[in-house]
Design a protein around this motif. Structure first.
Motif, PDB file in Angstrom:
ATOM      1  N   SER A  25       0.870  -1.208  -0.192  1.00 28.38           N
ATOM      2  CA  SER A  25      -0.058   0.010   0.015  1.00 28.38           C
ATOM      3  C   SER A  25       0.999   1.213  -0.035  1.00 28.38           C
ATOM      4  O   SER A  25       2.162   1.143   0.050  1.00 28.38           O
ATOM      5  N   TRP A  26       0.207   2.465  -0.163  1.00 31.42           N
ATOM      6  CA  TRP A  26       0.870   3.672   0.067  1.00 31.42           C
ATOM      7  C   TRP A  26       0.425   4.436   1.205  1.00 31.42           C
ATOM      8  O   TRP A  26      -0.931   4.487   1.169  1.00 31.42           O
ATOM      9  N   SER A  27       1.043   5.280   1.602  1.00 33.46           N
ATOM     10  CA  SER A  27       0.456   6.428   2.730  1.00 33.46           C
ATOM     11  C   SER A  27       1.020   7.807   2.278  1.00 33.46           C
ATOM     12  O   SER A  27       1.984   8.018   1.842  1.00 33.46           O
ATOM     13  N   LEU A  28       0.233   8.848   2.700  1.00 30.74           N
ATOM     14  CA  LEU A  28       0.843  10.311   2.540  1.00 30.74           C
ATOM     15  C   LEU A  28       0.631  10.770   3.891  1.00 30.74           C
ATOM     16  O   LEU A  28      -0.344  10.629   4.697  1.00 30.74           O
ATOM     17  N   LYS A  29       1.809  11.238   4.311  1.00 32.65           N
ATOM     18  CA  LYS A  29       2.118  12.093   5.602  1.00 32.65           C
ATOM     19  C   LYS A  29       2.364  13.379   5.256  1.00 32.65           C
ATOM     20  O   LYS A  29       3.457  13.734   4.709  1.00 32.65           O
ATOM     21  N   ILE A  30       1.566  14.322   6.127  1.00 34.55           N
ATOM     22  CA  ILE A  30       1.903  15.761   5.923  1.00 34.55           C
ATOM     23  C   ILE A  30       1.724  16.202   7.332  1.00 34.55           C
ATOM     24  O   ILE A  30       0.544  16.165   8.063  1.00 34.55           O
ATOM     25  N   GLY A  31       2.832  16.630   8.130  1.00 30.85           N
ATOM     26  CA  GLY A  31       2.732  16.999   9.604  1.00 30.85           C
ATOM     27  C   GLY A  31       2.373  16.048  10.449  1.00 30.85           C
ATOM     28  O   GLY A  31       2.750  14.582  10.336  1.00 30.85           O
ATOM     29  N   ARG A  32       1.109  16.321  11.253  1.00 31.81           N
ATOM     30  CA  ARG A  32       0.759  15.177  11.963  1.00 31.81           C
ATOM     31  C   ARG A  32      -0.444  14.291  11.450  1.00 31.81           C
ATOM     32  O   ARG A  32      -0.925  13.372  11.973  1.00 31.81           O
ATOM     33  N   TRP A  33      -0.853  14.782  10.170  1.00 32.18           N
ATOM     34  CA  TRP A  33      -2.038  14.094   9.392  1.00 32.18           C
ATOM     35  C   TRP A  33      -1.444  12.887   8.454  1.00 32.18           C
ATOM     36  O   TRP A  33      -0.423  13.144   7.814  1.00 32.18           O
ATOM     37  N   SER A  34      -2.087  11.910   8.348  1.00 33.33           N
ATOM     38  CA  SER A  34      -1.672  10.924   7.586  1.00 33.33           C
ATOM     39  C   SER A  34      -2.977  10.394   6.729  1.00 33.33           C
ATOM     40  O   SER A  34      -3.959  10.280   7.602  1.00 33.33           O
ATOM     41  N   TRP A  35      -2.818   9.551   5.689  1.00 38.95           N
ATOM     42  CA  TRP A  35      -3.805   8.738   4.930  1.00 38.95           C
ATOM     43  C   TRP A  35      -3.146   7.708   4.341  1.00 38.95           C
ATOM     44  O   TRP A  35      -2.062   7.534   3.788  1.00 38.95           O
ATOM     45  N   ASN A  36      -3.791   6.408   4.562  1.00 37.93           N
ATOM     46  CA  ASN A  36      -3.371   4.976   3.981  1.00 37.93           C
ATOM     47  C   ASN A  36      -4.470   4.572   2.884  1.00 37.93           C
ATOM     48  O   ASN A  36      -5.520   4.401   3.094  1.00 37.93           O
ATOM     49  N   SER A  37      -3.816   4.105   1.897  1.00 40.13           N
ATOM     50  CA  SER A  37      -4.798   3.607   0.725  1.00 40.13           C
ATOM     51  C   SER A  37      -5.268   2.191   0.854  1.00 40.13           C
ATOM     52  O   SER A  37      -6.332   2.112   0.496  1.00 40.13           O
ATOM     53  N   ARG A  38      -4.747   1.735   1.712  1.00 45.55           N
ATOM     54  CA  ARG A  38      -5.337   0.138   2.047  1.00 45.55           C
ATOM     55  C   ARG A  38      -6.579   0.465   3.224  1.00 45.55           C
ATOM     56  O   ARG A  38      -7.519  -0.177   2.917  1.00 45.55           O
ATOM     57  N   ALA A  39      -6.361   1.067   4.147  1.00 49.79           N
ATOM     58  CA  ALA A  39      -7.379   1.116   5.058  1.00 49.79           C
ATOM     59  C   ALA A  39      -8.350   2.475   4.816  1.00 49.79           C
ATOM     60  O   ALA A  39      -9.455   2.503   5.197  1.00 49.79           O
TER      61      ALA A  39
END
Length: 59
Positions: A25-39
């Motif tokens: 999977s891939w994730s995007l993390k900017i500062g304290r916020w993150s998003w994961n493509s699988r979840a």
């Protein structure tokens, strides 16, 4: 319980996750916020060992 292989490759704010079977999977993390493509969930890091998670919306 067996051994599990995991590897992360970080390219700026983009994180690629790999397992023994290859790309996971891939994730995007900017500062304290993150998003994961699988979840498909947003996560926000809070002070200490805590974090807040919003799961994908259920229709």
């Amino acid at each position: 319980m067996g051994l599990v292989f995991r590897k992360r490759k970080k390219i700026g704010p983009l994180i690629l996750n790999f397992t023994e079977n290859g790309y996971s999977s891939w994730s995007l993390k900017i500062g304290r916020w993150s998003w994961n493509s699988r979840a498909k969930a947003h996560r926000f890091d809070l002070p200490g060992p805590f974090s807040w998670k919003q799961d994908k919306s259920r229709s």
